[in-house]
Each structure stands twice: as structure tokens, then as C-alpha cells.
Enzyme design. Structure first.
Site, short mmCIF file in Angstrom:
data_model
loop_
_atom_site.label_atom_id
_atom_site.label_comp_id
_atom_site.label_asym_id
_atom_site.label_seq_id
_atom_site.Cartn_x
_atom_site.Cartn_y
_atom_site.Cartn_z
N HIS A 137 30.52 -73.50 18.89
CA HIS A 137 30.17 -73.13 17.51
C HIS A 137 29.64 -71.69 17.45
CE1 HIS A 137 28.33 -72.99 13.55
NE2 HIS A 137 27.28 -72.48 14.15
N HIS A 142 30.73 -67.54 15.24
CA HIS A 142 29.93 -66.41 14.76
C HIS A 142 30.34 -65.05 15.31
CE1 HIS A 142 26.83 -68.58 12.50
NE2 HIS A 142 26.81 -69.50 13.44
N GLU A 183 27.37 -69.61 7.51
CA GLU A 183 27.87 -70.88 8.05
C GLU A 183 29.04 -71.48 7.26
OE1 GLU A 183 27.19 -71.94 10.90
OE2 GLU A 183 25.19 -71.22 11.42
N SER A 202 34.41 -73.47 13.15
CA SER A 202 34.27 -74.14 14.45
C SER A 202 34.53 -75.64 14.32
CB SER A 202 32.88 -73.89 15.05
OG SER A 202 31.85 -74.33 14.18
N1 HBI Z 1 18.61 -71.10 16.38
N2 HBI Z 1 20.10 -70.88 18.12
C1 HBI Z 1 19.86 -70.94 16.80
N3 HBI Z 1 20.89 -70.83 15.94
C2 HBI Z 1 20.68 -70.87 14.59
O1 HBI Z 1 21.64 -70.75 13.81
C3 HBI Z 1 19.37 -71.04 14.10
C4 HBI Z 1 18.34 -71.16 15.04
N4 HBI Z 1 17.08 -71.32 14.62
C5 HBI Z 1 16.73 -71.33 13.24
C6 HBI Z 1 17.88 -71.23 12.33
N5 HBI Z 1 19.09 -71.10 12.77
C7 HBI Z 1 17.68 -71.31 10.83
O2 HBI Z 1 16.42 -71.90 10.59
C8 HBI Z 1 17.75 -69.93 10.14
O3 HBI Z 1 18.93 -69.81 9.44
C9 HBI Z 1 16.70 -69.75 9.11
FE FE Z 2 25.83 -71.34 13.26
#
Ligand code: HBI
Ligand code: FE
Length: 290
Positions: A137, A142, A183, A202
Site C-alpha cells: 500500500h 503513495h 488516499e 493499492s
Molecule cells: N502512519 N505509517 C503511517 N502511515 C499513515 O498513513 C499514517 C500514519 N500515522 C497517522 C496517520 N497516517 C493519520 O493519522 C494522518 O493522516 C493524520
Molecule cells: Fe496510505
């Protein structure tokens, strides 16, 4: 030893990453030589299937980004190789993390043009669907868009916006912007609606559904509307927001003062994902839009 992050409220199960070795900023070594032949095989399976679908359903900027990354479909990419390319194109890099990380750290990485990519890959029993982000993913979904200068600038601006949202008690509103664009975003192109969101691209099922299904609503992107709209993390989306261009996204994120919007809406109940408002501009059939 780092404590694993609090799982987001809609998560019930335990996070799967190994957080024991993580640094203070939650990064870990990718440890590429430790991926098994079976894990490379799972990557190849997912990659080949999703790349095929992306040629039909993804926005041309995503495909162009994928081409620029010059990936082999045959094995899990080495982050160091990817970073040489990203650095030259947009000044971004990816950093390896165990999985979901706390949002403060996530924002800080983005603000420094670092995208956290989970190191673990899903098993064969969950090729279709996952709630937590894994390597496939994070990377496939991304990283291609991080080669796009305008989109990459938006991502950095998003990271910078994190602490401000937090100070105003509105991280939940800012997170909606990420959800409905990074997303699950759609965009208008001269070939009809296309997907650019990583959560869509994804997922084989949602890639087709987001464009071809008559079930979800697809409405024109409007920043305030997005910040006010709740989302579900455990099913295909009932609502997608459609950009006119990535410049529109960048300007919404960068040129807008979010503070008045936070003050007006942070305490109010959100709009449900299935609810349309009279002022929404709906795209009735993704394939017949233009
Ligand atoms: N951590 N690895 C990872 N990937 C994310 O997309 C992610 C995260 N921590 C917090 C988070 N997304 C969301 O809370 C944020 O979009 C605010
Ligand atoms: Fe993501």
C-alpha cells in the site's frame, strides 16, 4: 524501546509492525536482504495485477510516476535506489517504518519531505484487503505521486499543517483532507474520471469500484466540504471527491487559512459519508463526465 502508537479509533486489532527497534522518529532500517523469496513473490503478484489495472483506472500522473521510478516488478524495491530518483525529481525520500506511526511523527516526516513506508508485507491470505498500511500500500500507492512536483508540495504542506490543526483541536478535520485526497481521491482528465488515491490504487476491488460502480457518490472537490465529511476505514467508500487538477489541491492546502474553518466546524458533528448536500456538484457517471 518505542511504544507502538495508539491505533486510530476505528481500529480494533493490534498493530502488526515490530516497533521494538524503532528510532525516536519511528524509523527502522529496511533490512532488504531479510525479505524471503515468498515475500518477493507476493510483491510481484500484487504489483503485476495492480499495474495492469492502473493503466486503465489511474491518472496519467500516477503512471508517469511509476515509470520514473523504474521499478523491477520482480522483487521488493530497495528504498535507497528509489531515494536516488525521488531526490532528483522532487527532493523527497522515503523512510522505513514498522507500520502506522503516531500522527505527530507522521506529520513531521511529511513536513521534512519524508514519506514513511511500512517494511512488512501482507500474507497470501490477505491479497485483496487490509486495514493497516503495509509495504505494498505505502509504496505502490503513495510513492509514484511523490514524483509529481505539485502533488509533492501539497504533501509537504499537509505535514506542516499538522501541528496547527492539533493546536486548534482539529486533527480529525485535517485527517479527512488526507483521506479524501491522498488516499481516496479521484481527478477529472480528458479521458474521464481517474484515480490517484493510494487507498484506491493499492486495492484491486476498489480501483474498479471507484470508477465503474454506480453505488458511490462522486462530487466536486470543495475544501470546506471535505474537512466536514466523516469517513469509514473498513469498507469501500460511499463518497469520492473529484479534483479538477493537482494545482487545485495544492492551492486548497497551501493558500487557505484553515483556522476559521476549524473554529467553525471542529466541534460540530461531521457530515455522514452517504449524505449529499444541495450544493454538492455530483458526477453522475464517471465514464460519461466530459
Ligand atoms: N502512519 N505509517 C503511517 N502511515 C499513515 O498513513 C499514517 C500514519 N500515522 C497517522 C496517520 N497516517 C493519520 O493519522 C494522518 O493522516 C493524520
Ligand atoms: Fe496510505
Amino acid at each position: 524501546m518505542m511504544r507502538p502508537p495508539q491505533a486510530p479509533s476505528q481500529h480494533q486489532q493490534q498493530l502488526r509492525g515490530n516497533y521494538a527497534q524503532a528510532a525516536d522518529d519511528y524509523t527502522v532500517p529496511q533490512d532488504w536482504q531479510h525479505y524471503s523469496a515468498d515475500e518477493h513473490d507476493i510483491w510481484r503478484l500484487l504489483f503485476e495485477r495492480q499495474l495492469q489495472l492502473a493503466h486503465t483506472y489511474a491518472t496519467p500522473e500516477f503512471i508517469a510516476g511509476m515509470d520514473k521510478l523504474g521499478l523491477s516488478t520482480q522483487q521488493i524495491p530497495k528504498f535507497d535506489d528509489t531515494n536516488k530518483i525521488l531526490r532528483r525529481l522532487t527532493g523527497w525520500k522515503i523512510v522505513a517504518v514498522p507500520g502506522l506511526i503516531p500522527e505527530d511523527h507522521f506529520f513531521a516526516h511529511l513536513a521534512q519531505r519524508q514519506f514513511p513506508v511500512s517494511v512488512w508485507i501482507r500474507g497470501r491470505n490477505e491479497l485483496e484487503y487490509l486495514v493497516e498500511p503495509d509495504l505494498f500500500h505505502d509504496f505502490f500507492g503513495h510513492v509514484p505521486m511523490l514524483t509529481h512536483p505539485v502533488f509533492a508540495r501539497f504533501m509537504q504542506a499537509y505535514g506542516t499543517a499538522g501541528p496547527k490543526a492539533k493546536a486548534l483541536g482539529a486533527v480529525h478535520m485535517l485527517a479527512r483532507l488526507y483521506w479524501y485526497t491522498v488516499e481516496f481521491g479521484l481527478i477529472r482528465t480528458s479521458h474521464g474520471l481517474k484515480a490517484y488515491g493510494a487507498g484506491i490504487l493499492s486495492s484491486p476491488g476498489e480501483t474498479v469500484y471507484s470508477i465503474d460502480s454506480l453505488l458511490p457518490h462522486r462530487i466536486a472537490f470543495d475544501l470546506t466540504r471535505v474537512l466536514r465529511t466523516e469517513y469509514l476505514i473498513d469498507d469501500y467508500q460511499q463518497l469520492y471527491f473529484v479534483l479538477d487538477s493537482f494545482e487545485q489541491l495544492f492551492h486548497a492546502g497551501y493558500d487557505t487559512d484553515f483556522a476559521p474553518l476549524y473554529q467553525q466546524y471542529a466541534q460540530s458533528p461531521g457530515i455522514a459519508p452517504h449524505q449529499l448536500l444541495p450544493e454538492d456538484h455530483e458526477f453522475v457517471d464517471a465514464r460519461l463526465t466530459l
